[in-house]
Write an enzyme that holds these catalytic residues in place. Sequence first.
Site, PDB file in Angstrom:
ATOM      1  CD  GLU A 182      -3.035  -0.891   0.166  1.00  0.00           C
ATOM      2  OE1 GLU A 182      -3.386   0.266  -0.137  1.00  0.00           O
ATOM      3  OE2 GLU A 182      -3.500  -1.899  -0.382  1.00  0.00           O
ATOM      4  CB  SER A 208     -44.938 -35.755  41.679  1.00  0.00           C
ATOM      5  OG  SER A 208     -46.122 -36.500  41.488  1.00  0.00           O
TER       6      SER A 208
END
Length: 803
Positions: free
Chosen positions: A91, A470
Amino acid sequence: MNRLLRVLLVSAVGVVSVGFAIAVVMIAYAAFVLWPQLPSADSLREIRLQEPLRVVSAEGDLLAEYGEQRRQPKDFDEFPTDLVLAFIAAEDDRFFQHPGVDYQGMARAIAYVLREREFGPGGSTITMQVARNFFLSREQTILRKANEMLLALQIERTLTKEEILELYLNKIYMGNRAYGVAAAAEVYYGKSLDELDLAQMAMIAGLPKAPSAFNPIRNPQRALQRRAYVLARMYQEGFISHERYEQANAAPVTARLHAPRINVDGRYVAEMARQQMVDLYGEEEAYTGGFKVYTTVHSEYQQAANRSLRRALEDYDRRHGYRGPEGRVSEEQLNDPQILEQQLRAHPPFGGLIAGIVLEVEEDAAWVLVRDDDVLRVPFSSMEWAREYIDANRRGAAPESAKDVVSRGDIIRVARRGDDSGLFRAVPEAEGALVSLSPVDGRIFALSGGYDFRRSSYNRAVQANRQTGSAFKPFIYSAALEHGYTAASIVNDAPVVFQDDALEGYWRPGNYTGRFYGPTRLREALVFSRNLVSIRVLRDIGVGRAIEHVTRFGFDRGGLPADLSLALGSNSATPLQMARGFAVFANGGFLVEPNVIERVEDPSGDVVFAPNFPQACKLCDDGPRLLGHGMEEFDVLDLPPLAPRKIAEDNAWIIGDILADVMTRGTGRGALRLVNRGDMAGKTGTTNDLRDAWFVGYTPDMVTAAWAGFDDQRTLGARETGAAVALPMWSRYMATALERVEERSIARPEGLVTVRINPESGKVTGSDNPDAVFETFREDSVPVREEGDGRDGRGRGAEREIF
């Protein structure tokens, strides 16, 4: 001739003058118009990059990540040197020489514009890209370019080169929602930056120029060309040797799309945390603020919860036979690799079971194609369970070979074992949930809301209101103790018929076994889950008073039916609500508030949110609070709030003592095969038509609720009770979770006494009675002595008998 020279000279002077004038005007415009309007480069020091929301376990293991932008900002010294050099070579090779604007590059760019009459490559330095990415648009105009150059010069005067590179490498878009190089390393290679090789670094460095065009997943050939360019530039600049250049240039493309690296499968927990974060901060801030949410779940516990739930559901599924393949591939399609890959992608992994396509079938094995073109041998020994599923209670004949189970082209599930073998499996249709929390402060240790979040995001641990059966009886019996009963109270377990308008006519309840057991002590009735005793107790104390008592455990009054069916658990609750309710027994009578968030940190690591967990504290009802093994006294202002007391400590202890009997000689005794310790208490639950299976149990340090059932509430089938389906899930989880937790009993509160009683009458008896058993009572509730036991005196209180 002289005249011509004069004309040329005048023209040249004119051109130079005009050029100089234009330059002066441009400089003046830049200095007096553009420069004052530019944003301050100092703001880059305070810039906050968008980061996703990350949800982690208590140890910091990633559970989930949320946000459009995947980004993991790093400090400059965390970037590998080769990676930095790759970007500089690709770059901006003069990055460390120019002042922010590379005039050589600009000259090349201007020449291109004059020649081609359009903007082209070249000219933009890394600093200029930083200026554009943080402050400007991407439109190609002279004004934008001028602003970009001026900002670059300002940035270079404000920041160091390393700071500029740090901003650049963390900000740039790399394709596939990846922003910054760290995210790119994870997205394309599933690695951290320090795990990348040179070829992979060069591939990443080639992306910013055109993330779509040079994407190694979508365009591998163009990506290879771009990587070759980056490597060549690195070699030309002297950043790498010729040997490294050749080696990296010859490397194949290894990129593929990777999801965030999830360390622990805790998506149900993560989703709960995500929802809370959105409520706290709103969607935009929650998803972009870079928050890190530390949950209360422990990685080891969460993994154990997942394994235990999946194992329980898979075991249940195999007990009921094989429902057939998930799909089929035709003979023609079997010859098309692309179609096979599409079919496998359409069947993602669930619960660790991967999809496969049967290629060949022999008597003793099948050969199955799975993802990545691997072919596994699946032996018939892993298929012997696969009798044909007919319905919840019927299966077909046992298979005699692999050919009786699968056919060529079937899409099936396998559990991979090694590189070339697998076990035949199926994704179960039944679902389940498991939630485990601290009875001291409600911190959730583990939570799994279903077989696999990817199959169904419906969180059954917190959203599924199912009949409790239960498993709800301990709350009814706690109400009974509150209203004059003792653990030795005698209640008749005999047939009964009720006419109840709320129940629309006559009701003839019975026990699960179909038998009746006559006069029964309250302890035995709860240990063995005698339905008729529960109903008679509820009728005697009154439904209204029972509901008032039950709501103290955190249950919503609106969800409690105001009729006698409540004694059998006809109400509905979530597994989390059940765990919270049982925590009241485990902690001595306090109601804690379940919570899944431990703390929230911002990107700097500062804590921005930390809930204050109310704690159950027996020593805190009166006077200062004492904490820690050293019993050090702390300032009350520094302590978390006290959880509210809801039931008496002796009530909680007696119920817990009975529930401990459930584990040793009742419906929970199967847990001892996996968790052999003496400080456990709990209760099974099975609902009408066996639609729901429960087990909720605890130790002094942990409460866990396990549930299983179908989402459409159809029956689980004969004998598929809480003890058969939910208890194994609970036991396997607790075996892991309690492995390093010291066994300890819950201290018995003051005001309780233990005496010998006659188990037939519930009355106090002498030591010479060979059938005598010990029972614990409140001091003011000890029953009378039996007549003729040869002793003087009588116990205090009156025994209550109901027939």
